[in-house]
Design a protein around this motif. Structure first.
Motif, short mmCIF file in Angstrom:
data_model
loop_
_atom_site.label_atom_id
_atom_site.label_comp_id
_atom_site.label_asym_id
_atom_site.label_seq_id
_atom_site.Cartn_x
_atom_site.Cartn_y
_atom_site.Cartn_z
N CYS A 113 -7.18 3.33 -5.83
CA CYS A 113 -6.01 4.41 -6.47
C CYS A 113 -6.23 4.83 -7.81
O CYS A 113 -5.74 6.52 -8.80
CB CYS A 113 -4.45 3.46 -6.15
N TYR A 117 1.57 4.01 -3.31
CA TYR A 117 0.75 5.91 -3.08
C TYR A 117 2.37 6.63 -3.28
O TYR A 117 2.55 7.54 -4.06
CB TYR A 117 1.12 5.73 -1.48
N ASP A 169 2.17 6.08 -6.91
CA ASP A 169 1.33 7.21 -7.63
C ASP A 169 1.58 8.86 -7.59
O ASP A 169 2.14 9.46 -8.77
CB ASP A 169 0.18 7.62 -6.94
N LYS A 201 0.69 -1.52 0.55
CA LYS A 201 0.13 -0.05 0.06
C LYS A 201 0.94 0.89 -0.15
O LYS A 201 0.35 2.36 -0.86
CB LYS A 201 -0.68 -0.40 0.98
N GLU A 202 1.93 1.40 0.62
CA GLU A 202 2.58 2.11 0.68
C GLU A 202 3.63 2.59 -0.62
O GLU A 202 4.10 3.93 -1.11
CB GLU A 202 4.07 2.34 1.96
#
Length: 434
Positions: free
Chosen positions: A82, A22, A25, A18-19
């Motif tokens: 996302c 992020y 992106d 998940k990190e």
């Protein structure tokens, strides 16, 4: 992105993935905003993706970390959000490329597994941005992987959950680009050579409905692709027309074979259901072929771009010759079922060839046709096509595609299909292992 690895190592597997998404992106957004041409995701970032999202560690001696089924579902939901929340298409496309561009290494199996689940989920929950990215992926990836993705979707929506095909069918209105590529992939996959490679009736019915509602659907990639040369040999065809013609022509023989097998098993006969569907599909394909002159003229490609390849048709006629010989052994005389069936097959082939020739989809001489059809049984309509007038254009005398200047995607009259230009930074390379 280089300093992020140390911060990700102590995290649990889902938190690390998940990190990284992020940071990926943000990194790609900044890369696009910098105006660098072409924007290129660096190798270190791709290695982080392989290590923390695809779980292919840099050190082969290290045991890869695995996600539980629940963690994997949570990751897919995070990825859906996302891509949905990212408003810039070029950022989404680059991010999709960083995650799923095939590299020809061991991580490709993990890529394919995750990609298949993500696209299947996106169909279920209507995540159009992901389907648009998947359409680009299908257009640029090796066909072997494209048909793998198509098979997963057919299994998910046709086999595993009966009655769920309507969910897949409904994406026609929201992502026609994806539907076009999907049809191309499934007609490549299901070549009707075996029972396993004969399209399920639910899939066939969906394709028929799509074409009846919008004949332009299977031409969307052609409409929105600037063409300056031939397609890579390893990629899917520019349109599914070749595969659709094969379906229509071979169907009576393929489903006759399947009928014998299912009757042996004491189960229901599918031939009666499939017949009208393939007749409707055949009519739709002929209607699509008749749309081509205006489209090819607008792109300056009439008489220069063969959407039906002679090699594909040669393979088809070779298969037909073998199948018709087999069918003839089970029936004798001009009134037998085998004879009626063979004439239906040959009539469809002749109709497809004539309409394709007349509308610029097939570029060849009558001599070429006679050569590839020489082993087929006599058919009046096919004989007329092979002995017809001299062609107005011949591929021997046309200048090569490479000499044709690139064309911009059409704005009208097909502007309802948004253009998706090629991006130099997103080659989706295929490099097989040696």
């Amino acid at each position: 992105m280089g300093d992020i690895r140390q911060s990700l190592l102590p995290r649990d597997v889902l938190s690390a993935a998940k990190e990284l998404l992020y940071h990926l992106d943000i990194y790609i957004s900044n890369l696009v905003q910098s105006g660098r041409q072409p924007p290129q995701v660096d190798t270190k970032t791709l290695e982080l993706v392989e290590e923390f999202i695809l779980h292919s560690p840099k050190d082969r001696n290290v045991q890869p970390r695995r996600m539980s089924a629940l963690q994997e579902l949570q990751l897919l939901e995070i990825m859906c959000s996302c891509f949905q929340e990212q408003s810039r298409d070029n950022v989404r496309q680059l991010m999709f490329s960083a995650l799923f561009s095939l590299q020809g290494n061991q991580a490709d199996e993990s890529r394919m597994a995750l990609l298949s689940k993500l696209v299947s989920m996106s169909v279920a929950v209507g995540r159009v941005p992901i389907l648009e990215c998947a359409a680009t992926w299908l257009q640029r990836s090796h066909r072997v992987y494209c048909v793998r993705l198509a098979r997963v979707l057919v299994d998910d929506y046709c086999s595993l959950v009966p009655g769920s095909m309507s969910t897949l069918q409904n994406i026609h209105g929201s992502s026609p680009r994806f539907c076009c590529q999907f049809v191309t992939a499934v007609t490549t996959l299901y070549d009707l050579t075996t029972e396993d490679l004969t399209p399920p009736l639910e899939l066939l019915q969906m394709v028929v409905v799509w074409l009846q509602e919008d004949p332009h659907l299977v031409l969307i990639t052609l409409l929105n692709t600037p063409l300056s040369g031939s397609q890579p040999i390893s990629s899917l065809d520019l349109t599914p027309l070749g595969g659709l013609v094969r379906w229509c022509v071979k169907a009576p023989l393929a489903y006759r074979r399947e009928k014998k097998q299912v009757l042996t098993n004491g189960t229901a006969d599918s031939e009666t259901e499939a017949g009208p569907l393939f007749s409707a599909l055949h009519l739709s394909v002929l209607q699509v072929l008749m749309l081509l002159p205006n489209i090819l003229n607008e792109k300056g490609l009439f008489g220069r771009l063969a959407l039906l390849q002679l090699e594909t048709l040669a393979t088809l006629t070779s298969d037909l010759s073998r199948l018709l010989d087999q069918a003839d052994k089970h029936g004798h005389g001009p009134s037998s079922d085998a004879h009626v069936l063979s004439q239906l097959v040959l009539d469809r082939l002749a109709q497809a060839l004539q309409v394709a020739l007349a509308n610029g989809a097939l570029l060849c001489s009558r001599e070429d046709l006679r050569a590839i059809c020489s082993r087929l049984p006599h058919n009046n309509l096919l004989q007329l096509v092979m002995s017809g007038p001299v062609m107005y254009y011949n591929n021997i005398h046309t200048p090569p595609m490479a000499s044709h200047p690139p064309h911009q995607p059409l704005a009208s009259p097909h502007s309802q299909y948004p253009s998706q230009p090629f991006m130099a930074a997103m080659p989706f390379p295929y490099r097989p292992n040696h």
